[in-house]
Enzyme design. Sequence first.
Site, PDB file in Angstrom:
ATOM      1  N   THR A  73     -30.972  19.926 -18.391  1.00  0.00           N
ATOM      2  CA  THR A  73     -32.097  19.959 -17.450  1.00  0.00           C
ATOM      3  C   THR A  73     -31.751  19.240 -16.158  1.00  0.00           C
ATOM      4  OG1 THR A  73     -33.763  20.167 -19.198  1.00  0.00           O
ATOM      5  CG2 THR A  73     -34.488  19.245 -17.095  1.00  0.00           C
ATOM      6  N   HIS A 204     -25.971  18.598 -26.899  1.00  0.00           N
ATOM      7  CA  HIS A 204     -26.574  18.634 -28.232  1.00  0.00           C
ATOM      8  C   HIS A 204     -26.775  20.043 -28.772  1.00  0.00           C
ATOM      9  CE1 HIS A 204     -30.945  19.610 -27.393  1.00  0.00           C
ATOM     10  NE2 HIS A 204     -30.520  19.352 -26.169  1.00  0.00           N
ATOM     11  N   THR A 241     -23.657   3.966 -14.437  1.00  0.00           N
ATOM     12  CA  THR A 241     -22.637   3.877 -15.478  1.00  0.00           C
ATOM     13  C   THR A 241     -22.794   5.010 -16.485  1.00  0.00           C
ATOM     14  OG1 THR A 241     -22.554   1.476 -15.265  1.00  0.00           O
ATOM     15  CG2 THR A 241     -21.674   2.408 -17.297  1.00  0.00           C
ATOM     16  N   CYS A 329     -38.780  23.175 -25.835  1.00  0.00           N
ATOM     17  CA  CYS A 329     -39.079  22.376 -24.636  1.00  0.00           C
ATOM     18  C   CYS A 329     -40.526  22.528 -24.180  1.00  0.00           C
ATOM     19  CB  CYS A 329     -38.118  22.750 -23.520  1.00  0.00           C
ATOM     20  SG  CYS A 329     -36.396  22.431 -23.940  1.00  0.00           S
TER      21      CYS A 329
END
Length: 389
Positions: A73, A204, A241, A329
């Site tokens: 996304t 995923h 990071t 979603c």
Amino acid sequence: MSLDRAYLDHNATSPVRPEVSAAVARALALPGNPSSVHAEGRAARAALEEARERLGRLVGAAPARVVFTSGGTEAANAVLSGALRRRGMPAPTRLLIGATEHPCVTTGHRFPAEATETLPVLASGLLDLAALEARLAALRDAVVLVSVHAANNETGVVQPLAEIVALARAHGRVLVHSDAVQAVGKVPLDFSALGLDALTLSGHKFAAPKGVGALVLREDVGLDAAFVRGGGQEGRLRCGTENLPGLVGMGAAAEIARLGRDADALRLAALRDAAEQGVRARAPDAVVFGCTAPRLPNTLSFAVPGLDAPTALIAFDLAGVAVSSGSACSSGRVARSPVLAAMGVSPALAAGALRVSLGWNTGESDIARFLDAFERVVATLYRRRREAA
């Protein structure tokens, strides 16, 4: 929750492979920040760059063109922000979106409504290429961005990206982005050979941890602004990071998928076909969506007239079978699918749409359990029909 269940919702998320979990654990033991120059930082950087190389190999892209993100996304939102451009060319002023795109594209872009158009699909779920060509011809004075996914998350329909890119190139100032979240790791996908300008993906969906993804940009294509500001990471485009354990896990999952993809596709297609045949045998009036188009080997989308999806999902869950009614979603809601609406499926039939999606840990026993539960579900439906007659 009992472990004696059949998990058939890999298009929503695929469970992390044990080998990937082991890679994540090793990365968690690395103390350094990938941006630090000391030995610990260099070790972390080496692990990060190995993950980038592995992902690049999976999708056919140079590692330097891979930008890590928090998922598909974020990656799609960045590409569709209006900042994407080819060297020597202005940023796009018009956006063309396939009618069956994921919400991260349909609602995640930043183009004004008057500059955005939806391209129709055929009843099969394939993009209407004639409509695309007509719109590109009409917009020949504009810089256009076309966004079409590689494969649909609900139906599994695989789009003809090579033909779409060829049409774009024939009309000059056109960029092509593909949301490849569902296709990566399941079917061959070569970013460089296809000639795409941008591709986005999510880890995923191919058994990597949640919360990691990437965007891939062609060599002469870039973003004219960072989409996460505040540092120099990821080519100064996605600052902050990096999620080293998650990205190392995605790299491990990418390598496993690359090496085993073809064999796994054959195995999953056989299981998918067995499930489809079983559905048709138990419910002769079942309608399988997208079955006349190329499909992902792991995806079966269907409906039985009169069968209510929410009721069926509860029955399957109680029987120890995890399936879905479409996209994951939508905050757990079961609503009519805009994908099926775009394909011309009637509201009544779409209300019963179910999706079965297989993955690396799916076996024959899972399909048998699904079909056993389905037989009980349709038996109840047919009994009610007889009683109402």
